[in-house]
Design a protein around this motif. Structure first.
Motif, PDB file in Angstrom:
ATOM      1  N   ARG A   1      -0.819  -7.732   4.198  1.00  0.00           N
ATOM      2  CA  ARG A   1      -0.662  -6.779   3.097  1.00  0.00           C
ATOM      3  C   ARG A   1      -2.047  -6.458   2.531  1.00  0.00           C
ATOM      4  O   ARG A   1      -2.699  -7.325   1.948  1.00  0.00           O
ATOM      5  CB  ARG A   1       0.255  -7.353   2.038  1.00  0.00           C
ATOM      6  CG  ARG A   1       1.706  -7.499   2.521  1.00  0.00           C
ATOM      7  CD  ARG A   1       2.505  -8.461   1.685  1.00  0.00           C
ATOM      8  NE  ARG A   1       1.928  -9.817   1.762  1.00  0.00           N
ATOM      9  CZ  ARG A   1       2.552 -10.925   1.370  1.00  0.00           C
ATOM     10  NH1 ARG A   1       3.761 -10.857   0.852  1.00  0.00           N
ATOM     11  NH2 ARG A   1       1.951 -12.103   1.473  1.00  0.00           N
TER      12      ARG A   1
ATOM     13  N   ASP B   1       0.864  -3.756   6.182  1.00  0.00           N
ATOM     14  CA  ASP B   1       1.514  -3.114   5.037  1.00  0.00           C
ATOM     15  C   ASP B   1       0.385  -2.783   4.067  1.00  0.00           C
ATOM     16  O   ASP B   1      -0.373  -3.679   3.666  1.00  0.00           O
ATOM     17  CB  ASP B   1       2.536  -4.063   4.408  1.00  0.00           C
ATOM     18  CG  ASP B   1       3.419  -3.372   3.379  1.00  0.00           C
ATOM     19  OD1 ASP B   1       3.323  -2.142   3.254  1.00  0.00           O
ATOM     20  OD2 ASP B   1       4.198  -4.083   2.702  1.00  0.00           O
TER      21      ASP B   1
ATOM     22  N   PHE C   1       4.301  -5.975  -4.352  1.00  0.00           N
ATOM     23  CA  PHE C   1       3.399  -5.938  -3.211  1.00  0.00           C
ATOM     24  C   PHE C   1       2.331  -7.010  -3.400  1.00  0.00           C
ATOM     25  O   PHE C   1       1.290  -6.784  -3.997  1.00  0.00           O
ATOM     26  CB  PHE C   1       2.744  -4.543  -3.110  1.00  0.00           C
ATOM     27  CG  PHE C   1       1.786  -4.392  -1.955  1.00  0.00           C
ATOM     28  CD1 PHE C   1       2.241  -4.415  -0.644  1.00  0.00           C
ATOM     29  CD2 PHE C   1       0.425  -4.201  -2.181  1.00  0.00           C
ATOM     30  CE1 PHE C   1       1.353  -4.271   0.415  1.00  0.00           C
ATOM     31  CE2 PHE C   1      -0.459  -4.053  -1.138  1.00  0.00           C
ATOM     32  CZ  PHE C   1       0.003  -4.091   0.174  1.00  0.00           C
TER      33      PHE C   1
ATOM     34  N   PHE D   1      -0.383  -8.393  -2.323  1.00  0.00           N
ATOM     35  CA  PHE D   1      -1.448  -8.142  -1.364  1.00  0.00           C
ATOM     36  C   PHE D   1      -2.204  -9.426  -1.019  1.00  0.00           C
ATOM     37  O   PHE D   1      -2.427 -10.299  -1.849  1.00  0.00           O
ATOM     38  CB  PHE D   1      -2.404  -7.059  -1.869  1.00  0.00           C
ATOM     39  CG  PHE D   1      -2.903  -7.248  -3.280  1.00  0.00           C
ATOM     40  CD1 PHE D   1      -4.044  -7.994  -3.542  1.00  0.00           C
ATOM     41  CD2 PHE D   1      -2.240  -6.660  -4.359  1.00  0.00           C
ATOM     42  CE1 PHE D   1      -4.516  -8.153  -4.835  1.00  0.00           C
ATOM     43  CE2 PHE D   1      -2.702  -6.822  -5.670  1.00  0.00           C
ATOM     44  CZ  PHE D   1      -3.841  -7.576  -5.906  1.00  0.00           C
TER      45      PHE D   1
END
Length: 392
Positions: free
Chosen positions: A7, A41, A113, A115
């Motif tokens: 991510r 992603d 998300f 990351f």
């Protein structure tokens, strides 16, 4: 060990929007390439620096009001937060303002998300901000150096912030070996810097017939093009003076910027109105149809990392004339690809004249761009970020 799905949070103040479609198109293209790889992603945060009111309502900043704070851009999920850009401060407060604006945004974003890594695509102010944010969120940080971000921001009031970011980053990328050497000279650790060349879109550049491109312009005789923003650093004035010494040669300057009026005055003073044209900003998507008309692409920049314009010209079969700056010698590895010239009108005129008199075969010139691939670029970036996450 790197996660099965990596991510990536891409952070870049150099990124196109509806008001500036050509701004940072190479960052956009790199990011698109990475986002399309399996196991990636990705989200983009592309901040806009805006001065306090009422300056925010004037000039180019006024157009930013039309840019949405969150949008899907060319298939990418992009946030465009505004941060305070204080005029007259030499950029010294940019990174701090960026951190203050992004910390709450990324906290919210991280809820959906989480990351794994921050990929900063310009060294300043993105780099120092990314380092601070990486520490806050407990993720590794990569910073890419492209040219002006080191050569301009690595000097003066912001030099200390640039050096500190380089020393603190978990990994760095440089667009050329010469750019890497410049970073090391600033005190950044050599073992954390990898050379990461740009790519070129083979479907866009190199597929349009030269005869058709020339016919579309309706110009007889040799054509020289100079590509880049109309700023003093790009040296368009040097190319204008060079072409003045080459009778029958037409110069097309592609780009827009604050030096336009000065260039117009220079062209008029030299009586070159019939041979030198300022075409303004041309959409990047159209460059692949325009560039093949040139016999030479000449760009007299004072500094570059490794200019995309160099590689795009070669991909179109157009030899280049450039100074001995940045990655020039990494690109011009064969005389057929073009010539390195001193940054003077006389030297540029001589080099341009040589390539016009004895033009290299376009198919041979195209070989100079063959090793610059967006697929290779994306794969190398993915591997680099995976290594940072695995070793964090």
């Amino acid at each position: 060990m790197a996660p099965a799905m990596l991510r990536v949070l891409t952070l870049s103040t150099l990124f196109p929007d509806a008001t500036r479609p050509n701004f940072g198109v190479f960052v956009e293209r790199q990011t698109l390439g990475l986002s399309r790889l399996n196991g990636i992603d990705l989200r983009v945060v592309a901040p806009l620096g805006v001065p306090p009111w009422p300056l925010s309502t004037l000039g180019r900043y006024r157009a930013f009001a039309e840019v949405p704070p969150h949008e899907t851009w060319r298939g990418l999920d992009v946030w465009r937060p505004r941060f305070v850009n204080l005029p007259g401060a030499g950029g010294r407060f940019h990174a701090g303002a960026l951190v203050r604006r992004l910390q709450p945004l990324l906290t919210e974003l991280r809820r959906d998300f989480a990351f794994d890594v921050i990929d900063a695509e310009f060294f300043f102010p993105d780099g120092p901000a990314a380092v601070a944010l990486g520490k806050h969120f407990g993720v590794p940080v990569s910073i890419k150096a492209r040219g002006a971000d080191i050569h301009l921001w690595g000097q003066g009031a912001t030099a200390g912030q640039v050096r500190a970011a380089g020393r603190a980053a978990d990994g760095m990328l440089a667009v050329s070996a010469a750019m890497k050497a410049d970073m090391v000279a600033l005190g950044m650790p050599e073992d954390r810097i990898a050379v990461h060349h740009t790519g070129v879109d083979a479907a866009r550049f190199g597929g349009f017939p030269r005869a058709e491109a020339k016919a579309a312009l309706g110009i007889t005789g040799p054509i020289v093009m100079s590509l880049g923003a109309l700023v003093a650093r790009k040296g368009h004035d040097i190319v204008v003076d060079a072409v003045a010494a080459l009778p029958g040669v037409t110069l097309l300057i592609i780009g827009e910027g604050p030096e336009r009026a000065k260039l117009e005055a220079q062209i008029a003073a030299l009586g070159l109105g019939d041979r030198v044209r300022l075409l303004g900003a041309v959409p990047h998507a159209e460059m692949g149809r325009l560039l093949p008309a040139a016999d030479v692409m000449a760009l007299a920049s004072a500094s570059e990392g490794l200019a995309n314009a160099w590689v795009e010209a070669l991909a179109c079969g157009v030899p280049i004339v450039i100074p001995d700056i940045g990655g020039a010698r990494e690109v011009l590895t064969d005389p057929a690809f073009g010539l390195i010239a001193a940054r003077t009108p006389v030297a540029f005129a001589e080099a341009i004249g040589m390539l016009i008199a004895v033009p290299p075969l376009p198919e041979r010139v195209k070989q100079g761009a063959a090793r610059f691939s967006w697929d290779t670029n994306a794969a190398a970036l993915k591997a680099h970020l995976e290594r940072l996450v695995a070793g964090f």
